[in-house]
Write a protein that holds these residues in place. Sequence first.
Motif, PDB file in Angstrom:
ATOM      1  N   GLY A   1       0.830  -1.282  -0.121  1.00  0.00           N
ATOM      2  CA  GLY A   1      -0.104   0.151   0.007  1.00  0.00           C
ATOM      3  C   GLY A   1       1.065   1.410  -0.040  1.00  0.00           C
ATOM      4  O   GLY A   1       0.319   2.248   0.172  1.00  0.00           O
ATOM      5  N   GLU A   2       2.103   1.131  -0.208  1.00  0.00           N
ATOM      6  CA  GLU A   2       2.943   2.542  -0.352  1.00  0.00           C
ATOM      7  C   GLU A   2       2.661   3.216  -1.365  1.00  0.00           C
ATOM      8  O   GLU A   2       2.324   3.059  -2.448  1.00  0.00           O
ATOM      9  N   GLY A   3       3.195   4.251  -1.347  1.00  0.00           N
ATOM     10  CA  GLY A   3       2.774   5.597  -2.134  1.00  0.00           C
ATOM     11  C   GLY A   3       3.725   5.595  -3.574  1.00  0.00           C
ATOM     12  O   GLY A   3       4.475   4.685  -3.488  1.00  0.00           O
ATOM     13  N   ILE A   4       3.508   6.511  -4.337  1.00  0.00           N
ATOM     14  CA  ILE A   4       4.368   6.724  -5.339  1.00  0.00           C
ATOM     15  C   ILE A   4       5.492   7.719  -5.393  1.00  0.00           C
ATOM     16  O   ILE A   4       5.084   8.794  -4.660  1.00  0.00           O
TER      17      ILE A   4
ATOM     18  N   ALA B   1     -10.038  -8.600  -6.450  1.00  0.00           N
ATOM     19  CA  ALA B   1      -9.492  -9.223  -5.439  1.00  0.00           C
ATOM     20  C   ALA B   1      -8.168  -8.666  -5.151  1.00  0.00           C
ATOM     21  O   ALA B   1      -7.639  -9.239  -4.271  1.00  0.00           O
ATOM     22  N   GLU B   2      -7.782  -7.581  -5.691  1.00  0.00           N
ATOM     23  CA  GLU B   2      -6.319  -7.136  -5.191  1.00  0.00           C
ATOM     24  C   GLU B   2      -6.767  -6.025  -4.533  1.00  0.00           C
ATOM     25  O   GLU B   2      -7.513  -5.008  -4.405  1.00  0.00           O
ATOM     26  N   ARG B   3      -6.407  -6.439  -2.957  1.00  0.00           N
ATOM     27  CA  ARG B   3      -6.669  -5.670  -1.655  1.00  0.00           C
ATOM     28  C   ARG B   3      -6.712  -4.025  -1.934  1.00  0.00           C
ATOM     29  O   ARG B   3      -7.649  -3.287  -1.806  1.00  0.00           O
ATOM     30  N   VAL B   4      -5.277  -3.738  -2.193  1.00  0.00           N
ATOM     31  CA  VAL B   4      -5.100  -2.199  -2.313  1.00  0.00           C
ATOM     32  C   VAL B   4      -5.740  -1.585  -3.119  1.00  0.00           C
ATOM     33  O   VAL B   4      -6.258  -0.395  -2.965  1.00  0.00           O
ATOM     34  N   PHE B   5      -5.922  -2.392  -4.483  1.00  0.00           N
ATOM     35  CA  PHE B   5      -6.721  -1.402  -5.689  1.00  0.00           C
ATOM     36  C   PHE B   5      -8.258  -1.355  -5.091  1.00  0.00           C
ATOM     37  O   PHE B   5      -8.822  -0.321  -5.111  1.00  0.00           O
TER      38      PHE B   5
ATOM     39  N   VAL C   1      -8.124   2.347   5.620  1.00  0.00           N
ATOM     40  CA  VAL C   1      -7.327   2.007   6.516  1.00  0.00           C
ATOM     41  C   VAL C   1      -7.273   0.565   6.678  1.00  0.00           C
ATOM     42  O   VAL C   1      -6.207  -0.020   6.623  1.00  0.00           O
ATOM     43  N   GLY C   2      -8.530   0.063   6.353  1.00  0.00           N
ATOM     44  CA  GLY C   2      -8.427  -1.492   6.308  1.00  0.00           C
ATOM     45  C   GLY C   2      -7.928  -2.226   5.331  1.00  0.00           C
ATOM     46  O   GLY C   2      -7.385  -3.327   5.245  1.00  0.00           O
ATOM     47  N   LEU C   3      -8.144  -1.528   3.866  1.00  0.00           N
ATOM     48  CA  LEU C   3      -7.680  -2.167   2.931  1.00  0.00           C
ATOM     49  C   LEU C   3      -6.221  -1.807   2.422  1.00  0.00           C
ATOM     50  O   LEU C   3      -5.349  -2.681   1.987  1.00  0.00           O
ATOM     51  N   CYS C   4      -6.158  -0.408   2.340  1.00  0.00           N
ATOM     52  CA  CYS C   4      -4.832  -0.013   1.747  1.00  0.00           C
ATOM     53  C   CYS C   4      -3.870   0.050   2.931  1.00  0.00           C
ATOM     54  O   CYS C   4      -2.688  -0.276   2.262  1.00  0.00           O
ATOM     55  N   ARG C   5      -3.925   0.126   3.966  1.00  0.00           N
ATOM     56  CA  ARG C   5      -3.077   0.015   5.225  1.00  0.00           C
ATOM     57  C   ARG C   5      -1.678   0.735   4.638  1.00  0.00           C
ATOM     58  O   ARG C   5      -0.695   0.199   4.699  1.00  0.00           O
ATOM     59  N   PRO C   6      -1.792   2.233   4.842  1.00  0.00           N
ATOM     60  CA  PRO C   6      -0.926   2.887   4.437  1.00  0.00           C
ATOM     61  C   PRO C   6       0.538   2.777   5.299  1.00  0.00           C
ATOM     62  O   PRO C   6       1.637   3.079   4.933  1.00  0.00           O
ATOM     63  N   TRP C   7       0.261   2.492   6.563  1.00  0.00           N
ATOM     64  CA  TRP C   7       1.258   2.417   7.664  1.00  0.00           C
ATOM     65  C   TRP C   7       2.348   1.402   7.199  1.00  0.00           C
ATOM     66  O   TRP C   7       3.477   1.253   7.834  1.00  0.00           O
TER      67      TRP C   7
END
Length: 507
Positions: free
Chosen positions: A86-89, A313-317, A494-500
């Motif tokens: 879930g990291e940024g660009i 199915a791709e969690r972060v997307f 928060v729950g799917l992208c999990r940026p931390w």
Amino acid sequence: MAENMGGPDDPWERCMAESAHPASADDGIAGTTGTPGITRTAGTDDGTAPAPPPPAASGAGRPRVGRQRTGDPAAGPHEGPREDTGEGIREEPDAAPGRPRGTAAQRRTGLLTTFVLGGLTALPALSMDLYLPALPEVTDALHSRAATVQLTLTACIAGMAVGQLLVGPMSDRWGRRRPLLAGMVVYVLATVVCAFAPTAELLVVFRVVQGLAGAAGIVIARAVVRDLYEGVEMIRFFSTLMLIAGVAPIAAPLIGGQVLRFTDWRGVFVVLGTVGALLTVLVWRCLGETLPPERRHVGGLGETLRTIRGLLAERVFTGYLLAGAFAFAALFAYVAGSSFVVQDIYGASPQTFSLLFGLNSVGLVGMGQLNGKVLVGRVDPNVVITVGLAAVTLAAGTLTVLASGVFGRAPLAAMAAGMFVLMSAMGLIFSNTNAQALQRAGHAAGSASALLGTSSFLVGAAAAPLVGIAGEGTAVPMALVQLGCALAAVACFVGLCRPWQRKRAGR
């Protein structure tokens, strides 16, 4: 923007060259791993630090065009879901930052392309808002009920929602140009029929067709941006499109009102048809194919469904998709309820409401430009999304407290300030969620763009009727819907992208 698009390595020129000369197996982005189309620039799934990337090829930092290289050549575009950090660009340095960026003619070509894509993105707002001042006249002219005429708006929205889901996968299979041109031609023809519709029922039918065809402009414009750009350049370009498209909701009702001074409601559709025809000509003359044949999908309906299933199915997307959709639903709630709040509850004039609506739209566009011109490349996109969602949630919560009357009747200025903050913060969310989602779907940008657009329209359309559930005498339902949508967006992010996890992976 002219400087970003007009040099010798202009993405448009490179895309045209690649279409004629397909990339070799060694072409692509250095340092990417995993499923095709899911780009990872920092960190790994298990939290370990990434291996150092190989030396950047000439032109690093330029927008990506062409085939994407992956660390697993055998992996297919529809392989099962992969965990993503879930990291940024991040922005890569330019190989030659001081060199000239090309001729004035090349820069003008880049600007024209930008305005064409911006016009396609603004088409939904034009199709809806240009028509709004004519609704009472349509009711009288066609001797119909107001509820039936209101269906012409719902029909257009529904058509655009469904149309994106159809046209997006088509553009992955047949390229961007042909489906876009076909959609624009049908849009113009449907608009002409609307202009001469003898009954409200026929008008509703062809507004559905108009929405279905007009969806090609929205979904393919996003896919073209994904074909030409990636990383921070993609976010910057989306912010520029937001500037162009953001002017439409402000100007369209004003233009529609002026058109009605010289003609009747049918003239509004003549103007829409003229705009559509002009965009069609510009697409035909100025917008080349951006998806080379070797990157297209060759399967039928089953292949399309597998592509969509793989994306979801791709969690972060999916996290970015839902976060953007629920934020858009909060905006929809504002659009559906703000006129009743300002005019019916507070007794303000239509002119006052138009002024407040315009100021809020300016705030949204302004924050979008702050994001594209200042924050991109300096601040992690996930941090920007977090700030935007926090501001929307805080504004919606404040509006809920004010509308409930806990501290007495809130002044209009306080309610207007809350709505301004809520709308402006959207400018920090949409460009970044779209870019972050599309960054992970390079192998199916058309289908991904369709899912992004359709989900926003459907969730927004479901939220809008809830605004009036308690009647027109209270602002509590509008504020509660906005707060609920904001909290849902935060939960998905928060729950799917999990940026931390980006920070954890970088340790």
